[in-house]
Design a protein around this motif. Sequence first.
Motif, PDB file in Angstrom:
ATOM      1  N   GLN A  66       0.994  11.179   4.576  1.00  0.00           N
ATOM      2  CA  GLN A  66       0.339  10.012   5.166  1.00  0.00           C
ATOM      3  C   GLN A  66      -0.929   9.646   4.397  1.00  0.00           C
ATOM      4  N   SER A  67      -1.662  10.651   3.930  1.00  0.00           N
ATOM      5  CA  SER A  67      -2.851  10.377   3.120  1.00  0.00           C
ATOM      6  C   SER A  67      -2.462   9.722   1.803  1.00  0.00           C
ATOM      7  N   ILE A  68      -1.358  10.171   1.200  1.00  0.00           N
ATOM      8  CA  ILE A  68      -0.874   9.539  -0.031  1.00  0.00           C
ATOM      9  C   ILE A  68      -0.480   8.096   0.250  1.00  0.00           C
ATOM     10  N   GLY A  69       0.131   7.857   1.414  1.00  0.00           N
ATOM     11  CA  GLY A  69       0.495   6.495   1.780  1.00  0.00           C
ATOM     12  C   GLY A  69      -0.708   5.570   1.815  1.00  0.00           C
ATOM     13  N   ALA A  70      -1.831   6.070   2.329  1.00  0.00           N
ATOM     14  CA  ALA A  70      -3.055   5.265   2.352  1.00  0.00           C
ATOM     15  C   ALA A  70      -3.536   4.965   0.936  1.00  0.00           C
ATOM     16  N   LEU A  71      -3.389   5.940   0.033  1.00  0.00           N
ATOM     17  CA  LEU A  71      -3.765   5.719  -1.377  1.00  0.00           C
ATOM     18  C   LEU A  71      -2.889   4.637  -2.004  1.00  0.00           C
ATOM     19  N   LEU A  72      -1.604   4.713  -1.740  1.00  0.00           N
ATOM     20  CA  LEU A  72      -0.685   3.732  -2.317  1.00  0.00           C
ATOM     21  C   LEU A  72      -0.963   2.334  -1.790  1.00  0.00           C
ATOM     22  N   GLU A  73      -1.230   2.233  -0.504  1.00  0.00           N
ATOM     23  CA  GLU A  73      -1.534   0.928   0.072  1.00  0.00           C
ATOM     24  C   GLU A  73      -2.824   0.364  -0.510  1.00  0.00           C
ATOM     25  N   SER A  80       9.502  -0.188  -0.287  1.00  0.00           N
ATOM     26  CA  SER A  80      10.827  -0.706  -0.615  1.00  0.00           C
ATOM     27  C   SER A  80      11.493  -1.276   0.632  1.00  0.00           C
ATOM     28  N   VAL A  81      12.143  -2.425   0.477  1.00  0.00           N
ATOM     29  CA  VAL A  81      12.838  -3.054   1.604  1.00  0.00           C
ATOM     30  C   VAL A  81      14.282  -3.345   1.213  1.00  0.00           C
ATOM     31  N   ASN A  82      15.152  -3.446   2.202  1.00  0.00           N
ATOM     32  CA  ASN A  82      16.548  -3.768   1.919  1.00  0.00           C
ATOM     33  C   ASN A  82      16.732  -5.287   1.858  1.00  0.00           C
ATOM     34  N   ARG A  83      17.952  -5.714   1.696  1.00  0.00           N
ATOM     35  CA  ARG A  83      18.226  -7.149   1.530  1.00  0.00           C
ATOM     36  C   ARG A  83      17.874  -7.959   2.768  1.00  0.00           C
ATOM     37  N   TYR A  84      17.685  -7.250   3.890  1.00  0.00           N
ATOM     38  CA  TYR A  84      17.344  -7.944   5.136  1.00  0.00           C
ATOM     39  C   TYR A  84      15.850  -7.894   5.430  1.00  0.00           C
ATOM     40  N   GLY A  85      15.090  -7.308   4.509  1.00  0.00           N
ATOM     41  CA  GLY A  85      13.643  -7.274   4.668  1.00  0.00           C
ATOM     42  C   GLY A  85      13.111  -6.101   5.462  1.00  0.00           C
ATOM     43  N   SER A  86      13.988  -5.174   5.813  1.00  0.00           N
ATOM     44  CA  SER A  86      13.550  -3.986   6.561  1.00  0.00           C
ATOM     45  C   SER A  86      13.178  -2.863   5.594  1.00  0.00           C
ATOM     46  N   SER A  87      12.168  -2.082   5.975  1.00  0.00           N
ATOM     47  CA  SER A  87      11.738  -0.977   5.135  1.00  0.00           C
ATOM     48  C   SER A  87      12.851   0.043   4.959  1.00  0.00           C
ATOM     49  N   LYS A  88      13.020   0.536   3.728  1.00  0.00           N
ATOM     50  CA  LYS A  88      14.052   1.535   3.439  1.00  0.00           C
ATOM     51  C   LYS A  88      13.520   2.955   3.645  1.00  0.00           C
ATOM     52  N   ASP A  93       7.066  11.114   7.123  1.00  0.00           N
ATOM     53  CA  ASP A  93       7.581  12.132   6.217  1.00  0.00           C
ATOM     54  C   ASP A  93       8.204  11.566   4.949  1.00  0.00           C
ATOM     55  N   ARG A  94       8.142  10.252   4.755  1.00  0.00           N
ATOM     56  CA  ARG A  94       8.712   9.652   3.546  1.00  0.00           C
ATOM     57  C   ARG A  94       7.994   8.364   3.190  1.00  0.00           C
ATOM     58  N   LEU A  95       7.696   8.218   1.888  1.00  0.00           N
ATOM     59  CA  LEU A  95       7.138   6.987   1.343  1.00  0.00           C
ATOM     60  C   LEU A  95       8.093   6.514   0.252  1.00  0.00           C
ATOM     61  N   ARG A  96       8.717   5.365   0.468  1.00  0.00           N
ATOM     62  CA  ARG A  96       9.699   4.884  -0.506  1.00  0.00           C
ATOM     63  C   ARG A  96       9.294   3.518  -1.031  1.00  0.00           C
ATOM     64  N   THR A  97       9.128   3.437  -2.332  1.00  0.00           N
ATOM     65  CA  THR A  97       8.836   2.169  -2.997  1.00  0.00           C
ATOM     66  C   THR A  97      10.054   1.796  -3.842  1.00  0.00           C
ATOM     67  N   ASP A  98       9.943   0.697  -4.581  1.00  0.00           N
ATOM     68  CA  ASP A  98      11.074   0.265  -5.403  1.00  0.00           C
ATOM     69  C   ASP A  98      11.288   1.179  -6.606  1.00  0.00           C
ATOM     70  N   THR A  99      10.270   1.976  -6.972  1.00  0.00           N
ATOM     71  CA  THR A  99      10.382   2.777  -8.195  1.00  0.00           C
ATOM     72  C   THR A  99      10.265   4.281  -7.969  1.00  0.00           C
ATOM     73  N   PHE A 100       9.775   4.710  -6.818  1.00  0.00           N
ATOM     74  CA  PHE A 100       9.652   6.147  -6.583  1.00  0.00           C
ATOM     75  C   PHE A 100       9.627   6.438  -5.087  1.00  0.00           C
ATOM     76  N   THR A 101       9.886   7.713  -4.772  1.00  0.00           N
ATOM     77  CA  THR A 101       9.906   8.178  -3.380  1.00  0.00           C
ATOM     78  C   THR A 101       9.105   9.467  -3.284  1.00  0.00           C
ATOM     79  N   ILE A 102       8.328   9.608  -2.193  1.00  0.00           N
ATOM     80  CA  ILE A 102       7.593  10.840  -1.918  1.00  0.00           C
ATOM     81  C   ILE A 102       8.012  11.338  -0.536  1.00  0.00           C
ATOM     82  N   ASP A 103       8.502  12.567  -0.486  1.00  0.00           N
ATOM     83  CA  ASP A 103       8.901  13.181   0.772  1.00  0.00           C
ATOM     84  C   ASP A 103       7.981  14.340   1.107  1.00  0.00           C
TER      85      ASP A 103
END
Length: 274
Positions: A66-73, A80-88, A93-103
């Motif tokens: 969660q602290s890493i998530g604050a850094l990324l924001e 990362s979002v799907n074709r319907y605009g929902s977060s993937k 416990d997971r941070l997923r962007t279009d280029t990397f994922t942190i679990d």
Amino acid sequence: NHQVELWDWAWAIGTERPRPFAALFSRGAAKSTTAELVSAMVGITRKRPYIVYVSGTQDLADKHVQSIGALLEAAGITRSVNRYGSSKGWRRDRLRTDTFTIDSLGLDTAARGIRVDDARPGLIVLDDVDSLHDTAETVRKKTETLTETILPSGSNECAILFVQNLMHRDSIASKIADGRADFLSDRIVSGPHPALLNFKYEIVDGIIQCDGVATWDGQSLEDCKAFIKTWGLRAFLRECQHQVNEAENGIWKREFIEKNRVTQHPALIKIVVG
């Protein structure tokens, strides 16, 4: 200097497997903050597409992520979002962007075959895996989980960062420091680095007087004096100075020795307690 050494290792991560880095810093020396920043940097710079942040418990690992998530924001990294605009996947416990994922992963919930899509962990961060009251059996179980579940899940080029203070003399960190750990055998060991070098203290009329040279400007001598006042000397010696070799609950307890200490005596060559 030891913080710079860690960052030099992190920025040098390339396509090949680097030697594991064990950062044995004192409490308050920005171990977790640095590990979280390294995780964010490795993802943002696309050095590794999949990062796993491991702690002793799932709840603790989640807090780091969660602290890493604050850094990324704060850095403007979007989820990362799907074709319907929902977060993937952007949760505790997971941070997923279009280029990397942190679990996040706790040693108490570790599972085999950790992966996202076709990616296996390219960076594994081990932070706060030891606990002060771990028994020998607990340390054995944690070591088995690390060596038989988590570390084997990494990719062939996986980078591994271990950050911890020594906690107690038979902790995983202590075994990494003194060579008893047979895993991560080609590791770079930085430390143990105490908060104060040339640390000296004396107790005058019940008040602890101390002196030393801070190893980091962000944790000054005055800061350490405040820690001693708040935590007590024994906790400071363990948490910040890595003094963990004193046997617990021995026959000669510190209170008994202080109560019966002789201060008026001829000059002695040595004092022995047997």
